[in-house]
Design an enzyme around this catalytic site. Structure first.
Site, short mmCIF file in Angstrom:
data_model
loop_
_atom_site.label_atom_id
_atom_site.label_comp_id
_atom_site.label_asym_id
_atom_site.label_seq_id
_atom_site.Cartn_x
_atom_site.Cartn_y
_atom_site.Cartn_z
N PRO A 5 0.97 -1.03 0.16
CA PRO A 5 -0.11 0.17 0.06
C PRO A 5 0.94 1.11 0.12
O PRO A 5 0.30 2.34 -0.12
CB PRO A 5 -0.68 -0.13 1.35
CG PRO A 5 -0.71 -1.57 1.53
CD PRO A 5 0.61 -2.08 1.27
N GLU B 118 -0.01 -7.36 8.12
CA GLU B 118 -0.03 -6.10 8.18
C GLU B 118 1.15 -5.60 7.34
O GLU B 118 1.40 -4.25 7.34
CB GLU B 118 0.05 -5.57 9.61
CG GLU B 118 -1.24 -5.53 10.54
CD GLU B 118 -2.26 -5.20 9.79
OE1 GLU B 118 -2.16 -4.01 9.40
OE2 GLU B 118 -3.48 -5.72 9.68
N ARG C 65 -0.52 -7.80 -21.53
CA ARG C 65 -1.15 -7.29 -22.85
C ARG C 65 -0.55 -6.54 -23.63
O ARG C 65 -0.66 -6.07 -24.90
CB ARG C 65 -2.40 -6.44 -22.35
CG ARG C 65 -3.37 -7.13 -21.65
CD ARG C 65 -4.70 -6.18 -21.11
NE ARG C 65 -5.15 -5.18 -22.20
CZ ARG C 65 -6.02 -5.45 -22.95
NH1 ARG C 65 -6.52 -6.68 -22.76
NH2 ARG C 65 -6.35 -4.61 -23.72
N ASP D 94 -5.91 2.44 -29.97
CA ASP D 94 -5.69 3.62 -30.85
C ASP D 94 -5.03 4.87 -30.25
O ASP D 94 -5.34 5.21 -29.17
CB ASP D 94 -6.88 3.80 -31.53
CG ASP D 94 -6.86 4.16 -33.04
OD1 ASP D 94 -7.57 4.09 -33.82
OD2 ASP D 94 -5.64 4.89 -33.41
C1 9D3 Z 1 -5.52 -2.21 7.27
C2 9D3 Z 1 -4.26 -2.43 7.75
N1 9D3 Z 1 -3.60 -1.38 7.47
C3 9D3 Z 1 -3.38 -0.39 8.47
C4 9D3 Z 1 -2.36 -1.02 9.71
C5 9D3 Z 1 -2.33 -1.52 6.59
C6 9D3 Z 1 -2.37 -2.68 5.41
C7 9D3 Z 1 -1.31 -3.74 5.57
C8 9D3 Z 1 -1.36 -4.38 4.41
C9 9D3 Z 1 -3.21 -2.58 4.29
C10 9D3 Z 1 -3.28 -3.34 3.50
C11 9D3 Z 1 -2.28 -4.48 3.48
C12 9D3 Z 1 -2.25 -5.57 2.43
N2 9D3 Z 1 -2.33 -4.81 1.10
C13 9D3 Z 1 -1.36 -5.08 0.27
O1 9D3 Z 1 -0.46 -5.86 0.44
C14 9D3 Z 1 -1.52 -4.42 -1.04
C15 9D3 Z 1 -2.30 -3.46 -1.60
C16 9D3 Z 1 -3.43 -2.93 -1.03
O2 9D3 Z 1 -4.16 -3.04 0.00
N3 9D3 Z 1 -3.95 -1.88 -1.73
C17 9D3 Z 1 -3.62 -1.56 -3.02
N4 9D3 Z 1 -2.71 -1.82 -3.54
C18 9D3 Z 1 -1.87 -2.93 -2.68
S1 9D3 Z 1 -0.33 -3.56 -3.32
C19 9D3 Z 1 -0.32 -4.38 -1.88
#
Ligand code: 9D3
Length: 246
Positions: free
Chosen positions: A90, A117, A155, A170
């Site tokens: 994230p 997490e 793709r 295009d």
């Molecule tokens: C709710 C938990 N969060 C706050 C403590 C942190 C959090 C950790 C791990 C939120 C999501 C994740 C797991 N997500 C991914 O590994 C992830 C992700 C995503 O959640 N949203 C958009 N792109 C990606 S790329 C990897």
């Protein structure tokens, strides 16, 4: 292209890889996708991949050793070890068609799917060469984001799409949303297809589609519109001078 995916849930990729465009690309040898369960790289009796965070806090994070060892095992079989290692998280830079274009130029790369997490910071600092997020919403791990990245990149590889499909990319429509499209029947539940599309007047159809694409982009995606509108204005002026010269 060869893509290695490190994941605790390789089974999530099986349906994805055996479907449609991706399956065809794999069967034709245009791309190889290797999934690796890095739980197999955890050497303790319980194959532990996660642990508590130092300093306290709720939830578990991924330990560094299994991830480092899984990447090193892949690199050990390669001549070139400068292969890109992309962490899906994230906190990463936002994925886009432009980023897909960048990745499509690599002959090989490694994707690391986080879970729980997150991952130990040393993975980010000393192993990953890039970090990508697919958008600002909370998912449970990097698997779906990995599939998003793979699908959009594959793709773009030469020979993956047929001429019919790639024509849709295009260049003049780039940056704008798609115009409305209809198929038969011409009247469905008393909702009819716009006259112009049935007219056979190709110049009028092209004009209508362009106007619709512009107006739809302005209304639904002002962010995209702001990027293309200077170009639209320049194109309009060029068109005027061209007409004046004739
Ligand atoms: C709710 C938990 N969060 C706050 C403590 C942190 C959090 C950790 C791990 C939120 C999501 C994740 C797991 N997500 C991914 O590994 C992830 C992700 C995503 O959640 N949203 C958009 N792109 C990606 S790329 C990897």
């Amino acid at each position: 292209m060869i893509i290695d995916v490190l994941t605790l849930f390789p089974e999530m990729f099986t349906g994805f890889m055996s479907t449609s465009i991706l399956k065809r690309a794999i069967d034709r040898g245009l791309v190889t996708i290797n999934t690796h369960n890095f739980r197999e790289c955890a050497h303790d009796r319980h194959h532990t991949v996660d642990d508590y965070t130092f300093g306290g806090g709720s939830g578990m994070i991924l330990k560094p050793e299994p991830i480092f060892e899984a990447v090193e095992a892949i690199k050990a079989n390669l001549e070139k070890t400068d292969v890109p290692v992309i962490l899906l998280s994230p906190q990463g830079r936002l994925f886009s068609q432009a980023v897909a274009g960048e990745l499509a130029r690599y002959e090989r790369f490694i994707l690391i799917c986080g879970r729980y997490e997150g991952v130990d910071e040393r993975v980010r600092e000393h192993l990953a060469t890039d970090e990508i997020s697919i958008g600002d919403y909370v998912l449970s791990g990097g698997e779906l984001p990995s599939m998003v990245v793979i699908e959009s990149v594959v793709r773009l590889l030469p020979g993956v799409l047929g001429s019919e499909e790639s024509a849709l990319d295009d260049s003049h429509v780039a940056g704008l949303l798609e115009y409305p499209q209809y198929t038969r029947p011409a009247v469905y539940r008393e909702w009819d297809v716009p006259e112009v599309l049935l007219s056979g007047n190709h110049a009028e159809i092209a004009k209508w589609r362009r106007e619709q694409a512009i107006e739809r982009t302005r209304q639904q995606r002002p962010d995209l519109y702001d990027n293309v509108s200077p170009g639209l204005e320049a194109g309009r002026k060029l068109e005027k001078t061209r007409k004046n010269k004739i």
